[in-house]
Design a protein around this motif. Structure first.
Motif, PDB file in Angstrom:
ATOM      1  N   ILE A 275       0.812  -1.224   0.000  1.00  0.00           N
ATOM      2  CA  ILE A 275       0.000   0.000   0.000  1.00  0.00           C
ATOM      3  C   ILE A 275       0.842   1.269   0.000  1.00  0.00           C
ATOM      4  O   ILE A 275       0.366   2.323  -0.402  1.00  0.00           O
ATOM      5  N   SER A 276       2.090   1.169   0.443  1.00  0.00           N
ATOM      6  CA  SER A 276       2.923   2.375   0.511  1.00  0.00           C
ATOM      7  C   SER A 276       3.872   2.501  -0.670  1.00  0.00           C
ATOM      8  O   SER A 276       4.475   3.548  -0.856  1.00  0.00           O
ATOM      9  N   SER A 277       4.043   1.443  -1.440  1.00  0.00           N
ATOM     10  CA  SER A 277       4.995   1.434  -2.556  1.00  0.00           C
ATOM     11  C   SER A 277       6.392   1.813  -2.091  1.00  0.00           C
ATOM     12  O   SER A 277       7.119   2.518  -2.771  1.00  0.00           O
ATOM     13  N   ASP A 278       6.758   1.347  -0.911  1.00  0.00           N
ATOM     14  CA  ASP A 278       8.063   1.667  -0.342  1.00  0.00           C
ATOM     15  C   ASP A 278       8.552   0.469   0.458  1.00  0.00           C
ATOM     16  O   ASP A 278       7.763  -0.416   0.798  1.00  0.00           O
ATOM     17  N   ASP A 279       9.817   0.445   0.771  1.00  0.00           N
ATOM     18  CA  ASP A 279      10.413  -0.677   1.499  1.00  0.00           C
ATOM     19  C   ASP A 279      10.236  -0.478   3.004  1.00  0.00           C
ATOM     20  O   ASP A 279      11.173  -0.170   3.719  1.00  0.00           O
ATOM     21  N   MET A 280       9.001  -0.651   3.461  1.00  0.00           N
ATOM     22  CA  MET A 280       8.682  -0.458   4.874  1.00  0.00           C
ATOM     23  C   MET A 280       9.030  -1.709   5.681  1.00  0.00           C
ATOM     24  O   MET A 280       8.880  -2.829   5.203  1.00  0.00           O
ATOM     25  N   THR A 281       9.485  -1.477   6.921  1.00  0.00           N
ATOM     26  CA  THR A 281       9.761  -2.567   7.854  1.00  0.00           C
ATOM     27  C   THR A 281       9.227  -2.168   9.226  1.00  0.00           C
ATOM     28  O   THR A 281       9.062  -0.980   9.514  1.00  0.00           O
ATOM     29  N   PRO A 282       8.953  -3.159  10.091  1.00  0.00           N
ATOM     30  CA  PRO A 282       8.590  -2.821  11.469  1.00  0.00           C
ATOM     31  C   PRO A 282       9.729  -2.012  12.105  1.00  0.00           C
ATOM     32  O   PRO A 282      10.900  -2.155  11.741  1.00  0.00           O
ATOM     33  N   LEU A 283       9.390  -1.161  13.056  1.00  0.00           N
ATOM     34  CA  LEU A 283      10.413  -0.342  13.708  1.00  0.00           C
ATOM     35  C   LEU A 283      11.428  -1.204  14.446  1.00  0.00           C
ATOM     36  O   LEU A 283      11.075  -2.215  15.049  1.00  0.00           O
TER      37      LEU A 283
ATOM     38  N   ASP B   3       2.950  11.241  13.434  1.00  0.00           N
ATOM     39  CA  ASP B   3       3.754  10.176  14.004  1.00  0.00           C
ATOM     40  C   ASP B   3       5.206  10.332  13.590  1.00  0.00           C
ATOM     41  O   ASP B   3       5.526  11.022  12.622  1.00  0.00           O
ATOM     42  N   ARG B   4       6.097   9.666  14.304  1.00  0.00           N
ATOM     43  CA  ARG B   4       7.525   9.714  13.985  1.00  0.00           C
ATOM     44  C   ARG B   4       7.865   8.810  12.807  1.00  0.00           C
ATOM     45  O   ARG B   4       8.942   8.885  12.255  1.00  0.00           O
ATOM     46  N   ASN B   5       6.960   7.918  12.434  1.00  0.00           N
ATOM     47  CA  ASN B   5       7.215   6.910  11.406  1.00  0.00           C
ATOM     48  C   ASN B   5       6.345   7.162  10.176  1.00  0.00           C
ATOM     49  O   ASN B   5       5.354   7.878  10.236  1.00  0.00           O
ATOM     50  N   ALA B   6       6.713   6.528   9.066  1.00  0.00           N
ATOM     51  CA  ALA B   6       6.043   6.775   7.789  1.00  0.00           C
ATOM     52  C   ALA B   6       4.637   6.183   7.713  1.00  0.00           C
ATOM     53  O   ALA B   6       3.720   6.828   7.215  1.00  0.00           O
TER      54      ALA B   6
ATOM     55  N   ASN C  10      10.749   3.163   6.630  1.00  0.00           N
ATOM     56  CA  ASN C  10      11.832   2.729   5.764  1.00  0.00           C
ATOM     57  C   ASN C  10      13.030   2.451   6.658  1.00  0.00           C
ATOM     58  O   ASN C  10      13.351   3.251   7.534  1.00  0.00           O
ATOM     59  N   TYR C  11      13.677   1.339   6.465  1.00  0.00           N
ATOM     60  CA  TYR C  11      14.746   0.913   7.360  1.00  0.00           C
ATOM     61  C   TYR C  11      15.806   1.998   7.544  1.00  0.00           C
ATOM     62  O   TYR C  11      16.234   2.275   8.654  1.00  0.00           O
ATOM     63  N   LYS C  12      16.206   2.643   6.469  1.00  0.00           N
ATOM     64  CA  LYS C  12      17.277   3.657   6.560  1.00  0.00           C
ATOM     65  C   LYS C  12      16.834   4.932   7.276  1.00  0.00           C
ATOM     66  O   LYS C  12      17.653   5.690   7.763  1.00  0.00           O
ATOM     67  N   ASP C  13      15.513   5.170   7.363  1.00  0.00           N
ATOM     68  CA  ASP C  13      15.017   6.380   8.005  1.00  0.00           C
ATOM     69  C   ASP C  13      14.733   6.221   9.492  1.00  0.00           C
ATOM     70  O   ASP C  13      14.372   7.182  10.156  1.00  0.00           O
TER      71      ASP C  13
END
Length: 193
Positions: A37-45, A68-71, A164-167
């Motif tokens: 749904i985000s079209s991005d490389d999302m991961t759990p915090l 929020d602090r997260n995407a 995103n892991y890098k963010d």
């Protein structure tokens, strides 16, 4: 904060991991859905304390306007109550994403949260709590709050954060203190490093 104070109880991610591992497993299983749904490389915090929580908002409780602090944030309601709706202004932020000083982001966020600005330029969506209902939003781009819970029943929902892991930034100690302890803070911890 006037209008929507912070008033709720929380079961944090560390408590969930050790006491309710099924919720932690569900959180990790949602990763593919969130990526689609985000079209991005999302991961759990990476920060287990804040990655997945259970929020319990008592009768009369609310949650103030915030980002929020997260995407990506996913909410799953565990019960139905009167009131307690989430109010969302989708993609309603002038987001600097670390490219400007914290005071400028704080000022821009304050400005777009003004009632007159929200009414003139925003499109509000209101979602009622219903058992099993899931809400996904761009947490760091959508202005959102929780209306007061009415009646005697508590509003209970799971909150799952993805980024995103890098963010991912693990240095939000002031924000964690504000959200997960009884210690007072001197300024809005969303804008401290």
């Amino acid at each position: 904060m006037r209008g929507h104070p912070l008033h709720y109880k929380v079961i944090n991610g560390q408590q969930i991991e050790s006491g309710i591992p099924e919720i932690d497993q569900f959180y990790r299983q949602l990763t593919d859905f969130v990526r689609r749904i985000s079209s991005d490389d999302m991961t759990p915090l990476k920060d287990k304390l804040v990655g997945v929580n259970i929020n319990v908002t008592p009768a009369g409780g609310t949650y103030r306007w915030h980002y929020d602090r997260n995407a990506v944030t996913v909410l799953v309601y565990l019960n139905e109550v009167s009131g307690g709706e989430i109010e969302v202004y989708p993609l309603f932020r002038i987001y600097l994403k670390g490219r400007g000083p914290a005071f400028l982001q704080r000022w821009l966020d304050w400005f777009v949260q003004l009632n007159v600005v929200r009414q003139l330029f925003g499109k509000k969506i209101v979602v009622k709590p219903a058992q099993g209902r899931m809400v996904a939003l761009r947490g760091n781009r959508c202005l959102h709050s929780v209306r007061p819970v009415q009646g005697e029943q508590e509003r209970v929902n799971i909150v799952m954060a993805f980024d995103n892991y890098k963010d991912q930034n693990l240095s939000k100690q002031a924000l964690d203190q504000y959200l997960y302890s009884q210690k007072p803070v001197s300024s809005d911890p969303n804008y401290t490093s």
